[in-house]
Design an enzyme around this catalytic site. Structure first.
Site, PDB file in Angstrom:
ATOM      1  N   ALA A  65      -4.433  -4.161   5.242  1.00  0.00           N
ATOM      2  CA  ALA A  65      -3.828  -2.877   5.592  1.00  0.00           C
ATOM      3  C   ALA A  65      -4.778  -2.181   6.816  1.00  0.00           C
ATOM      4  CB  ALA A  65      -3.715  -1.973   4.442  1.00  0.00           C
ATOM      5  N   GLY A 109      -4.376  -6.697   2.224  1.00  0.00           N
ATOM      6  CA  GLY A 109      -2.649  -6.803   2.270  1.00  0.00           C
ATOM      7  C   GLY A 109      -2.259  -8.033   2.979  1.00  0.00           C
ATOM      8  N   GLU A 112      -2.107 -10.392   0.412  1.00  0.00           N
ATOM      9  CA  GLU A 112      -0.920 -10.166  -0.617  1.00  0.00           C
ATOM     10  C   GLU A 112       0.504 -10.271   0.271  1.00  0.00           C
ATOM     11  OE1 GLU A 112      -2.791  -6.112  -0.910  1.00  0.00           O
ATOM     12  OE2 GLU A 112      -2.978  -6.151  -2.888  1.00  0.00           O
ATOM     13  N   GLU A 132     -10.856  -5.089  -0.721  1.00  0.00           N
ATOM     14  CA  GLU A 132     -10.731  -3.899  -0.916  1.00  0.00           C
ATOM     15  C   GLU A 132     -11.628  -3.152  -1.667  1.00  0.00           C
ATOM     16  OE1 GLU A 132      -8.142  -6.090  -1.627  1.00  0.00           O
ATOM     17  OE2 GLU A 132      -6.351  -5.509  -1.105  1.00  0.00           O
TER      18      GLU A 132
END
Ligand code: HXC
Length: 258
Positions: A65, A109, A112, A132
């Site tokens: 992200a 992300g 993911e 993260e």
């Protein structure tokens, strides 16, 4: 459709989306995730498209992200805007298969997102990770949920707690990726896999995807029952008659998707 952060290509019955923010290693911002969802849902609704590919660049599938975009978020910013929930799960409502073709970094992300696809074909340069924890957060789009289902609890814990990266070989051994290909062949191999799927009966492909996904959502006996109902229904299709007839006549089937 006009997109800023993705490139969209059509190869026969295969729709390909390439994440395209090279200056930030395809960091995933809101706009990119909106565009990705729109493009995939448009392909899903297009009768001429039977399979999709999501890919990145040689250096990065996606490095996570967008940290710059979320660095100043408050709890209420995240909660009220339904950060992640609003647009990240759109890919899961796509009923046709989506292959992730991953080269380079697939972190946070990015890892993911790859796991939200139906399977992952990795270049030998691929690196997967859930870093993260180093940013003072935890995974928010399935890293703590899809990763332990995809690999073991022990490895998923290791990834989420230490933030270490897994190379393509380890990811294949652990079952995160379905196959590894040379980096310069990634697109070609992903397209070949997608085209092989696209040549099958589309409703059968969609049913197989639905049934495999059900395995992650229910008990074994419920899942077996679900599979059997779908399996029985395949005998109501012309494609089943054609597929079996073609085998017996020693020719290739010509599926009509009905
Ligand atoms: C914003 C990013 C970014 C990210 C890289 N960049 N990752 N920008 N968000 N996630 C930017 C860098 O700031 C830099 O911009 C440019 O991309 C190139 O990156 P470098 O770090 O210079 O490249 P390199 O040295 O090769 O290192 C590659 C890397 C590193 C190991 C992948 O960039 C990295 O650690 N990135 C962050 C990975 C990460 O923590 N991901 C998880 C994010 S959190 P400039 O302007 O300097 O050139 C997350 C939460 C998910 O994903 C929650 C639910 C979705």
């Amino acid at each position: 459709m006009q997109f800023e952060n993705i490139l969209v290509e059509i190869h026969g019955k295969v729709g390909l989306v390439a994440l395209n923010r090279p200056e930030v290693l395809n960091a995933l911002n809101d706009r990119l995730m909106d565009e990705l969802g729109q493009a995939l849902l448009a392909f899903d609704a297009d009768d001429d498209i039977h399979c999709m590919i999501v890919t990145g660049s040689d250096k990065a599938f996606a490095a996570g992200a967008d940290i710059a975009a979320m660095a100043d978020y408050s709890y209420m910013d995240a909660y009220k805007s339904n950060f992640i929930g609003r647009n990240w799960e759109q890919i899961r409502s796509v009923r046709k298969p989506v292959i992730a073709a991953v080269a380079g970094y697939a972190l946070g992300g990015g890892c993911e997102l790859a796991m939200m696809c139906d399977f992952i074909i990795a270049a030998d340069t691929a690196k997967f990770g859930q870093p993260e924890i180093k940013l003072g957060i935890i995974p928010g789009a399935g890293g703590t949920q899809r990763l332990p289902r995809a690999i073991s609890k022990s490895k998923a814990m290791d990834m989420c707690l230490t933030a270490r990266m897994m190379d393509a070989q380890e990811a294949e051994r652990a079952g995160l990726v379905s196959r590894i290909v040379p980096a310069d062949k990634l697109r070609e191999e992903a397209l070949a896999a997608a085209q092989a799927i696209a040549a099958m009966s589309l409703p059968m492909v969609m049913m197989a995807k639905e049934a495999v996904n059900r395995a992650y959502e229910t008990t074994l006996s419920e899942g077996m029952q679900f599979e059997r109902r779908l399996f029985h229904s395949t005998f109501a299709t012309e494609d089943q008659k054609e597929g079996m007839k073609a085998f017996l006549e020693k020719r290739l089937p010509a599926f009509k998707g009905i």
